[in-house]
Design a protein around this motif. Structure first.
Motif, PDB file in Angstrom:
ATOM      1  N   TYR A 124       2.537 -12.277   2.805  1.00  0.00           N
ATOM      2  CA  TYR A 124       3.359 -12.657   1.667  1.00  0.00           C
ATOM      3  C   TYR A 124       2.555 -13.361   0.586  1.00  0.00           C
ATOM      4  N   ALA A 125       1.477 -14.013   0.947  1.00  0.00           N
ATOM      5  CA  ALA A 125       0.579 -14.582  -0.070  1.00  0.00           C
ATOM      6  C   ALA A 125      -0.029 -13.447  -0.894  1.00  0.00           C
ATOM      7  N   ALA A 126      -0.519 -12.426  -0.212  1.00  0.00           N
ATOM      8  CA  ALA A 126      -1.129 -11.284  -0.905  1.00  0.00           C
ATOM      9  C   ALA A 126      -0.087 -10.519  -1.711  1.00  0.00           C
ATOM     10  N   TYR A 127       1.082 -10.290  -1.124  1.00  0.00           N
ATOM     11  CA  TYR A 127       2.160  -9.542  -1.783  1.00  0.00           C
ATOM     12  C   TYR A 127       2.624 -10.263  -3.055  1.00  0.00           C
ATOM     13  N   GLY A 128       2.893 -11.545  -2.960  1.00  0.00           N
ATOM     14  CA  GLY A 128       3.348 -12.299  -4.118  1.00  0.00           C
ATOM     15  C   GLY A 128       2.298 -12.360  -5.213  1.00  0.00           C
ATOM     16  N   HIS A 129       1.055 -12.582  -4.827  1.00  0.00           N
ATOM     17  CA  HIS A 129      -0.030 -12.625  -5.799  1.00  0.00           C
ATOM     18  C   HIS A 129      -0.201 -11.258  -6.460  1.00  0.00           C
ATOM     19  N   ALA A 130      -0.109 -10.197  -5.666  1.00  0.00           N
ATOM     20  CA  ALA A 130      -0.278  -8.844  -6.200  1.00  0.00           C
ATOM     21  C   ALA A 130       0.816  -8.507  -7.208  1.00  0.00           C
ATOM     22  N   TRP A 131       2.059  -8.874  -6.908  1.00  0.00           N
ATOM     23  CA  TRP A 131       3.133  -8.612  -7.865  1.00  0.00           C
ATOM     24  C   TRP A 131       2.926  -9.403  -9.152  1.00  0.00           C
ATOM     25  N   VAL A 173       4.757  -4.208 -15.082  1.00  0.00           N
ATOM     26  CA  VAL A 173       5.699  -3.626 -14.117  1.00  0.00           C
ATOM     27  C   VAL A 173       6.401  -4.754 -13.382  1.00  0.00           C
ATOM     28  N   GLN A 174       7.715  -4.662 -13.298  1.00  0.00           N
ATOM     29  CA  GLN A 174       8.529  -5.677 -12.626  1.00  0.00           C
ATOM     30  C   GLN A 174       9.019  -5.162 -11.281  1.00  0.00           C
ATOM     31  N   PRO A 175       9.067  -6.025 -10.260  1.00  0.00           N
ATOM     32  CA  PRO A 175       9.662  -5.593  -8.989  1.00  0.00           C
ATOM     33  C   PRO A 175      11.167  -5.419  -9.162  1.00  0.00           C
ATOM     34  N   GLY A 176      11.753  -4.586  -8.339  1.00  0.00           N
ATOM     35  CA  GLY A 176      13.189  -4.327  -8.432  1.00  0.00           C
ATOM     36  C   GLY A 176      14.023  -5.162  -7.483  1.00  0.00           C
ATOM     37  N   GLU A 177      13.393  -6.070  -6.759  1.00  0.00           N
ATOM     38  CA  GLU A 177      14.075  -6.950  -5.807  1.00  0.00           C
ATOM     39  C   GLU A 177      14.793  -6.171  -4.701  1.00  0.00           C
ATOM     40  N   SER A 178      14.060  -5.231  -4.110  1.00  0.00           N
ATOM     41  CA  SER A 178      14.587  -4.482  -2.970  1.00  0.00           C
ATOM     42  C   SER A 178      13.447  -4.226  -1.985  1.00  0.00           C
ATOM     43  N   VAL A 179      13.798  -3.728  -0.833  1.00  0.00           N
ATOM     44  CA  VAL A 179      12.791  -3.445   0.192  1.00  0.00           C
ATOM     45  C   VAL A 179      11.790  -2.397  -0.304  1.00  0.00           C
ATOM     46  N   GLU A 180      12.191  -1.548  -1.246  1.00  0.00           N
ATOM     47  CA  GLU A 180      11.298  -0.523  -1.779  1.00  0.00           C
ATOM     48  C   GLU A 180      10.164  -1.113  -2.618  1.00  0.00           C
ATOM     49  N   ASP A 181      10.280  -2.392  -2.995  1.00  0.00           N
ATOM     50  CA  ASP A 181       9.244  -3.022  -3.809  1.00  0.00           C
ATOM     51  C   ASP A 181       7.881  -3.017  -3.124  1.00  0.00           C
ATOM     52  N   HIS A 182       7.878  -3.057  -1.811  1.00  0.00           N
ATOM     53  CA  HIS A 182       6.600  -3.047  -1.096  1.00  0.00           C
ATOM     54  C   HIS A 182       5.853  -1.741  -1.392  1.00  0.00           C
ATOM     55  N   GLU A 183       6.563  -0.621  -1.287  1.00  0.00           N
ATOM     56  CA  GLU A 183       5.951   0.675  -1.572  1.00  0.00           C
ATOM     57  C   GLU A 183       5.693   0.852  -3.061  1.00  0.00           C
ATOM     58  N   LEU A 208       4.829  -1.391  -5.178  1.00  0.00           N
ATOM     59  CA  LEU A 208       3.611  -2.131  -5.495  1.00  0.00           C
ATOM     60  C   LEU A 208       2.385  -1.292  -5.165  1.00  0.00           C
ATOM     61  N   LEU A 209       2.386  -0.673  -4.001  1.00  0.00           N
ATOM     62  CA  LEU A 209       1.261   0.176  -3.604  1.00  0.00           C
ATOM     63  C   LEU A 209       1.093   1.328  -4.587  1.00  0.00           C
ATOM     64  N   GLY A 220      -5.768   3.635 -10.180  1.00  0.00           N
ATOM     65  CA  GLY A 220      -7.108   3.790  -9.622  1.00  0.00           C
ATOM     66  C   GLY A 220      -7.543   2.696  -8.670  1.00  0.00           C
ATOM     67  N   ARG A 221      -6.589   1.961  -8.144  1.00  0.00           N
ATOM     68  CA  ARG A 221      -6.900   0.866  -7.217  1.00  0.00           C
ATOM     69  C   ARG A 221      -6.385   1.199  -5.818  1.00  0.00           C
ATOM     70  N   GLY A 222      -6.711   2.390  -5.374  1.00  0.00           N
ATOM     71  CA  GLY A 222      -6.282   2.829  -4.049  1.00  0.00           C
ATOM     72  C   GLY A 222      -6.809   1.942  -2.938  1.00  0.00           C
ATOM     73  N   ASP A 223      -7.987   1.348  -3.157  1.00  0.00           N
ATOM     74  CA  ASP A 223      -8.551   0.445  -2.153  1.00  0.00           C
ATOM     75  C   ASP A 223      -7.654  -0.777  -1.965  1.00  0.00           C
ATOM     76  N   THR A 224      -7.154  -1.315  -3.060  1.00  0.00           N
ATOM     77  CA  THR A 224      -6.247  -2.467  -2.983  1.00  0.00           C
ATOM     78  C   THR A 224      -4.945  -2.062  -2.300  1.00  0.00           C
ATOM     79  N   ALA A 225      -4.418  -0.898  -2.659  1.00  0.00           N
ATOM     80  CA  ALA A 225      -3.186  -0.410  -2.038  1.00  0.00           C
ATOM     81  C   ALA A 225      -3.364  -0.241  -0.534  1.00  0.00           C
ATOM     82  N   ALA A 226      -4.488   0.292  -0.119  1.00  0.00           N
ATOM     83  CA  ALA A 226      -4.747   0.513   1.311  1.00  0.00           C
ATOM     84  C   ALA A 226      -4.818  -0.812   2.066  1.00  0.00           C
TER      85      ALA A 226
END
Length: 107
Positions: free
Chosen positions: A41-48, A57-67, A69-70, A77-83
């Motif tokens: 969650y530290a990484a997820y929050g910082h990434a958003w 880009v804004q999160p939509g406040e749903s479970v789909e936000d995780h995907e 973000l990726l 072009g940041r596939g490494d970060t997504a992975a």
């Protein structure tokens, strides 16, 4: 004031510290599982925050936000970060939702 997502990371590091001064009855596995969850969650929050500030880009406040973000990282072009985020989320899901302990979660 914006939340300091790094605090979740700092908590995760504390949970993994050699001095595990937590109440009796809290197993090392529980501490490890919590540490992985907070690190994600530290990484997820910082990434958003990064995505909002740099790509608008804004999160939509749903479970789909995780995907979502990726997807943003992959499209830019940041596939490494997504992975890396995906791997950390997979590990977090195993720690948060894994019913049986297959042994201790290793860090």
């Amino acid at each position: 004031m914006a939340y300091r997502w790094v605090e979740f990371y700092e908590l995760a590091r504390h949970l993994l510290a050699d001095d595990r001064s937590f109440p009796a009855g809290i197993s090392p596995e529980t501490l490890d599982r919590c540490a992985v969850s907070r690190a994600y969650y530290a990484a997820y929050g910082h990434a958003w925050r990064y995505v909002r500030e740099n790509f608008g880009v804004q999160p939509g406040e749903s479970v789909e936000d995780h995907e979502s973000l990726l997807k943003v990282f992959r499209e830019r072009g940041r596939g490494d970060t997504a992975a890396k985020l995906k791997n950390l989320r997979t590990w977090r899901n195993a720690c948060d939702y894994g019913v049986e302990s297959g042994g201790e979660v290793r860090h």
